[in-house]
Write an enzyme that holds these catalytic residues in place. Structure first.
Site: not given
Ligand code: IMP
Length: 429
Positions: A12, A14-15, A39-40, A128, A142, A223, A302, A331-332
Site C-alpha cells: 500500500d 502507492g505503487k 489493490g493498485h 485478504t 506440484r 504487496q 479494512r 509527503l503531503d
Molecule cells: P494474503 O496475501 O491474502 O494471503 O494476505 C497475507 C497478508 O498480506 C495479510 O496481512 C494481508 O493484509 C497482506 N496483504 C496482501 N496483499 C496486500 C496488499 O496488496 N497490500 C497490503 N497488504 C496486503
C-alpha cells in the site's frame, strides 16, 4: 532499460500510482507475483481506478501488459476486471497477455483461506481471503492448475480429480463443510478458459523480444518487502516473493536484464492484517495519518494500521532488493504535524538493534528509538519540483535518503498522476 518497482514496507505504498506514472515511458508493464490480493489505486484527472490483477500500465494507451508466470489468477475475478476496464473505455484487446504458466485460484482455495483464518488453531494472519496462500501451496506442492490447463479438458479433469480427492476430504472431514463437485468446477473453469483463450500465451518469447530489443520493461511489484514470504515478517506475510528477485522468477527475465530497482515507500508507515509493527501509533497521531492519508485497504476496505517511518525496515529493504532509487509517496499527509519521528533503531530488553531482526519474538517486543524532525505547515500538494518544497520537507527527505542509503528519485505530494515529480534518472542510462 528495465526497471522493477516494488514496495519497501508492508504494501500500500502507492505503487499503482508510481507505476502508472512511469508506464508512460515504458513499452511493457509486467506483474510478477501475488494475485487479486493487491489493490493498485490510480487517479487520472480526478478519475479513480482500482486495479487488483491487471498491470496498472493498461491505463496508458498502447502498452503491452503482461501477467507473468509468478502470479496466481482467479479467472472469474480477472473477467470482472476486464469488464470493469471495458466499461470505463479502456482497451485491453491486443494489449493484455497472460502467461500459460501462471497458477489458477479455484473456489476451494478461497474457502480454505477463509477457514484457515477462522477455524484453524494456528491463529490469524489477517489475509485478504482471496485464496492466495492455498493457491501457492498447491503450486509449490506440484498439484497446481495452470492457466494453460483451462484450455485442455482432459488435463483439467485429471487435475481436478486429483486435487478434489484431498481438498474435499479436508473440507468435509476437518472443517465440516460441503464438498465441491468436479463436474461443476470443470464446466465452470473450461468456460473461463474459453473466455480468456485469446490472452493466454507463451509470454517468455514476448518478454525476451522486449528485453532484447532494448524496449523499456517495467516490472510491477505487488504487496511489499515486509510481506515477502522469505524476507518479510513471517508468518505474517503473503505467499510470494514481493522482493526484486521475484521479478525474475515470476516472469522468466534473468536478473542480468534488470537495470534498476525503485522502492516505493510512504513518508510514514502503514500495515493491514496482523503481525508486528514497531512504529505503530494507536493514538491521535495514528488517527490523523489514517484520516489525512485515507488509509483504508483498496482490496478489503479494512482500516490500515498507521505509524512513523521505520528506517530499520527501509534500510533492510534497500539491502534485500538492491534498491537503486526511492519513490517517496504521501509527503503531503505529514503536513501540519509539528514534530515528525523517524525510527532509527529498535530497543529490545536493554539492547539496541540497528539491523532488522529475523526473530519475530524480538520484533514483537521492539521499542522504536526515534530521531525527531521538525514538521512543516505549508500546503505542498501543488508543488512541482524539489526546490519548491518547504525547507523542513527537504530536510526530512534528505534524512530518509541518508538513513536508507538510497537517493529519492521520485516524490509524490498527492493522489493524482500530476502530483508526482522526478528528481533523478529513471529510464536514462
Ligand atoms: P494474503 O496475501 O491474502 O494471503 O494476505 C497475507 C497478508 O498480506 C495479510 O496481512 C494481508 O493484509 C497482506 N496483504 C496482501 N496483499 C496486500 C496488499 O496488496 N497490500 C497490503 N497488504 C496486503
Amino acid at each position: 532499460m528495465n526497471l522493477v518497482v516494488l514496495g519497501v514496507q508492508w504494501g500500500d505504498e502507492g505503487k499503482g500510482k508510481i507505476i502508472d506514472f512511469l508506464a508512460e515511458g515504458a513499452g511493457a508493464v509486467v506483474r510478477y507475483q501475488g494475485g487479486n490480493n493487491a489493490g493498485h489505486t490510480v487517479v487520472i484527472a480526478g478519475r479513480k481506478f482500482v486495479l487488483h490483477l491487471i498491470p496498472s500500465g493498461i491505463l496508458h494507451k498502447g502498452k503491452a501488459c503482461i501477467i507473468g508466470n509468478g502470479v496466481v489468477i482467479d479467472p472469474k475475478y480477472l473477467l470482472e476486471e476486464i469488464a470493469y476496464l471495458r466499461k470505463n473505455g479502456i482497451n485491453i484487446k491486443n494489449y493484455l497477455t497472460i502467461s500459460e504458466n501462471a497458477s489458477v485460484i479455484l473456489p476451494y482455495h478461497k474457502l480454505l483461506d477463509t477457514l484457515s483464518e477462522t477455524k484453524s488453531k494456528k491463529g490469524k494472519i489477517g489475509t485478504t481471503s482471496r485464496g492466495i496462500g492455498p493457491a501457492y501451496v498447491d503450486k509449490v506442492g506440484r498439484l497446481g492448475i495452470r492457466m494453460v490447463d483451462l484450455l485442455n479438458k482432459k488435463v483439467l479433469a485429471e487435475k481436478l480429480e486429483n486435487n478434489l480427492a484431498l481438498k474435499n476430504f479436508i473440507i468435509t472431514r476437518y472443517y465440516g463443510e460441503k464438498a465441491y463437485s468436479k463436474e461443476q468446477l470443470l464446466k465452470e473453469y473450461l468456460g473461463y478458459g474459453r473466455s480468456l483463450k485469446k490472452y493466454i500465451k507463451n509470454t517468455f518469447p514476448v518478454l525476451f523480444q522486449q528485453v532484447k530489443g532494448e524496449k523499456r520493461v517495467l516490472f510491477e511489484g505487488a504487496q511489499g518487502t515486509m510481506l515477502d514470504i522469505d524476507f518479510g515478517t513471517y508468518p505474517y506475510v503473503t505467499s510470494s516473493n514481493a522482493t526484486a528477485g521475484g521479478a525474475s522468477t515470476g516472469t522468466g527475465v534473468g536478473p542480468g536484464a534488470i537495470d534498476r530497482v525503485i522502492g516505493v515507500t510512504k513518508a510514514y508507515t502503514t500495515r493491514v492484517g496482523e503481525g508486528p509493527f514497531p512504529t505503530e501509533l494507536t493514538d491521535s497521531t495514528g488517527e490523523f495519518l489514517r484520516k489525512q492519508g485515507n488509509e483504508f485497504g483498496a482490496t478489503t476496505g479494512r482500516p490500515r494500521r498507521c505509524g512513523w517511518f521505520d528506517a530499520v525496515v527501509s534500510k533492510y529493504s534497500a539491502m534485500v532488493n538492491g534498491l537503486t532509487g526511492l519513490a517517496i509517496t504521501k509527503l503531503d499527509v505529514l503536513t501540519g504535524i509539528k514534530e515528525i519521528k523517524i525510527c532509527v533503531a529498535y530497543k529490545v530488553g536493554g539492547k539496541t538493534y540497528k539491523d532488522f531482526p529475523a526473530d519475530m519474538e524480538k520484533l514483537a517486543k521492539a521499542k522504536p528509538v526515534y530521531k525527531i524532525m521538525k514538521g512543516w505547515s505549508e500546503d505542498i500538494t501543488g508543488v512541482k519540483k524539489y526546490s519548491g518544497l518547504p525547507k523542513n520537507t527537504r530536510l526530512y527527505i534528505k534524512e530518509l535518503e541518508k538513513l536508507t542509503g538510497v537517493k529519492a528519485v521520485i516524490l509524490s505530494v498527492g493522489p493524482d498522476r500530476s502530483q508526482t515529480f522526478i528528481q533523478g534518472k529513471i529510464w536514462e542510462k
